[in-house]
Design an enzyme around this catalytic site. Structure first.
Site, PDB file in Angstrom:
ATOM      1  CE  LYS A   1      -5.774  -0.897  -1.072  1.00  0.00           C
ATOM      2  NZ  LYS A   1      -4.595  -0.241  -0.478  1.00  0.00           N
TER       3      LYS A   1
ATOM      4  CE  LYS B   1      -4.110   6.940   9.477  1.00  0.00           C
ATOM      5  NZ  LYS B   1      -3.255   6.584  10.612  1.00  0.00           N
ATOM      6  N   GLY B   2      -7.316   4.337   4.041  1.00  0.00           N
ATOM      7  CA  GLY B   2      -7.545   3.225   3.108  1.00  0.00           C
ATOM      8  C   GLY B   2      -8.861   3.311   2.359  1.00  0.00           C
TER       9      GLY B   2
ATOM     10  CB  THR C   1      -0.079  10.783   2.237  1.00  0.00           C
ATOM     11  OG1 THR C   1      -0.420   9.410   2.256  1.00  0.00           O
ATOM     12  CG2 THR C   1       1.070  11.020   1.291  1.00  0.00           C
TER      13      THR C   1
ATOM     14  CG  ASN D   1      -4.068  12.550  -6.035  1.00  0.00           C
ATOM     15  OD1 ASN D   1      -4.108  13.206  -7.069  1.00  0.00           O
ATOM     16  ND2 ASN D   1      -5.034  12.591  -5.128  1.00  0.00           N
TER      17      ASN D   1
ATOM     18  CD  GLU E   1      -3.559  -1.752   2.886  1.00  0.00           C
ATOM     19  OE1 GLU E   1      -3.618  -0.921   3.820  1.00  0.00           O
ATOM     20  OE2 GLU E   1      -3.927  -1.489   1.742  1.00  0.00           O
ATOM     21  CG  ASP E   2      -1.807   2.415   6.515  1.00  0.00           C
ATOM     22  OD1 ASP E   2      -2.124   2.041   5.363  1.00  0.00           O
ATOM     23  OD2 ASP E   2      -2.109   3.532   6.971  1.00  0.00           O
TER      24      ASP E   2
ATOM     25  CB  SER F   1      -2.096   3.079  -3.806  1.00  0.00           C
ATOM     26  OG  SER F   1      -2.684   4.252  -3.303  1.00  0.00           O
ATOM     27  CB  ALA F   2      -7.481   3.302  -2.313  1.00  0.00           C
ATOM     28  CB  SER F   3      -4.068   7.323  -3.673  1.00  0.00           C
ATOM     29  OG  SER F   3      -3.891   8.653  -4.121  1.00  0.00           O
TER      30      SER F   3
ATOM     31  CG  ASP G   1      -1.710   1.195   1.439  1.00  0.00           C
ATOM     32  OD1 ASP G   1      -2.324   1.638   0.455  1.00  0.00           O
ATOM     33  OD2 ASP G   1      -1.737   1.740   2.568  1.00  0.00           O
ATOM     34  CG  LEU G   2       1.599   5.759  -1.828  1.00  0.00           C
ATOM     35  CD1 LEU G   2       3.108   5.590  -1.983  1.00  0.00           C
ATOM     36  CD2 LEU G   2       1.031   6.514  -3.050  1.00  0.00           C
ATOM     37  CG  ASP G   3      -1.908   7.457   0.658  1.00  0.00           C
ATOM     38  OD1 ASP G   3      -0.966   8.209   0.396  1.00  0.00           O
ATOM     39  OD2 ASP G   3      -2.935   7.391  -0.049  1.00  0.00           O
TER      40      ASP G   3
ATOM     41  NE  ARG H   1      -9.984  12.067  -4.687  1.00  0.00           N
ATOM     42  CZ  ARG H   1      -9.535  12.276  -5.921  1.00  0.00           C
ATOM     43  NH1 ARG H   1     -10.212  13.041  -6.745  1.00  0.00           N
ATOM     44  NH2 ARG H   1      -8.403  11.732  -6.334  1.00  0.00           N
TER      45      ARG H   1
END
Ligand code: BG6
Ligand code: MG
Length: 217
Positions: free
Chosen positions: A145, A45-46, A17, A118, A169-170, A114-116, A9-11, A49
């Site tokens: 997710k 988180k996760g 972020t 961006n 994953e966080d 990632s879900a983002s 995962d990214l964020d 948007r």
């Protein structure tokens, strides 16, 4: 070892972020006239948007029409993008680069999941794109997710089976996504906040391949 690929995962895993998402959502809440705390932000988180906006509006007990929702999401995103434009490689979380390099040197495939929408902007800003064999972001998936789509697409693009994949994953939604996809999971964070991972680690500072081999041989 059972693991042929690691999906990140990214964020909250590669970079922190959440603080930028929080600042942007807080501005929306301020403008709408209600409080939005950092604890409230944990719920986002996760989460995608638009789902994040739904949760925010629920916290503020505010109902708006679809067009207004789209405008609010756009405003939040413009603010968020202005924050991430200023990101630098120094914001990569401790141990991440060393661990990614160790995985690659040992033939383990690496994907971002990632879900983002961006994600590519962030990867460019922190100069880390070349560390990933495959990048799946919010523009490439239609189901958020805890649906496993983002990780399953990563496995397909890497050419591996889900049971050969390990996800980092966080967020609980992300842990559930990896579990739903039939993958192994290491949670990043505190055990009291995350359930259903194989193991929980605080971050990558003390993570290495020997540890993975001992857990997944
Ligand atoms: C996730 C974050 O990675 O991406 C969420 O944890 C965020 O907080 C989601 O809402 C979507 O991000 P973006 O950049 O597409 O708005
Ligand atoms: Mg995350």
């Amino acid at each position: 070892m059972k693991i042929k690929a690691c999906l990140f995962d990214l964020d909250g895993v590669v970079v922190d972020t959440a603080k930028y998402h929080y600042l942007a959502w807080k501005k929306i809440a301020d403008d709408l006239g209600f409080d939005f705390s950092e604890l409230d932000n944990e719920r986002l988180k996760g989460v995608s948007r638009m789902e994040s906006l739904d949760i925010l509006l629920e916290i503020g007990k505010i109902k708006v029409d679809l067009r207004t929702k789209e405008e609010l999401a756009d405003t939040k995103n413009s603010l968020y993008v202005s924050y991430i434009q200023k990101m630098t490689p120094e914001e990569i979380l401790p141990g991440v680069i060393r661990f990614l390099d160790e995985l690659r040197a040992n033939g383990i495939l690496i994907a971002l999941g990632s879900a983002s929408k961006n994600a590519m902007t962030i990867l460019d800003k922190i100069d880390i794109v070349q560390k990933f064999d495959v990048v799946i972001d919010g523009n490439k998936v239609s189901k958020a997710k805890p649906d496993p789509e983002v990780f399953l697409k990563g496995a397909i693009e890497l050419g591996v089976e889900p049971h050969e994949c390990l996800v980092f994953e966080d967020a609980q939604a992300g842990i559930d996504a990896a579990r739903n996809g039939g993958m192994y999971i290491i949670g990043i964070g505190k055990p009291e906040n995350l359930t259903n991972a194989d193991y929980i680690i605080p971050g990558f500072a003390t993570m290495n391949l020997d540890q993975l081999r001992s857990w997944y041989s």
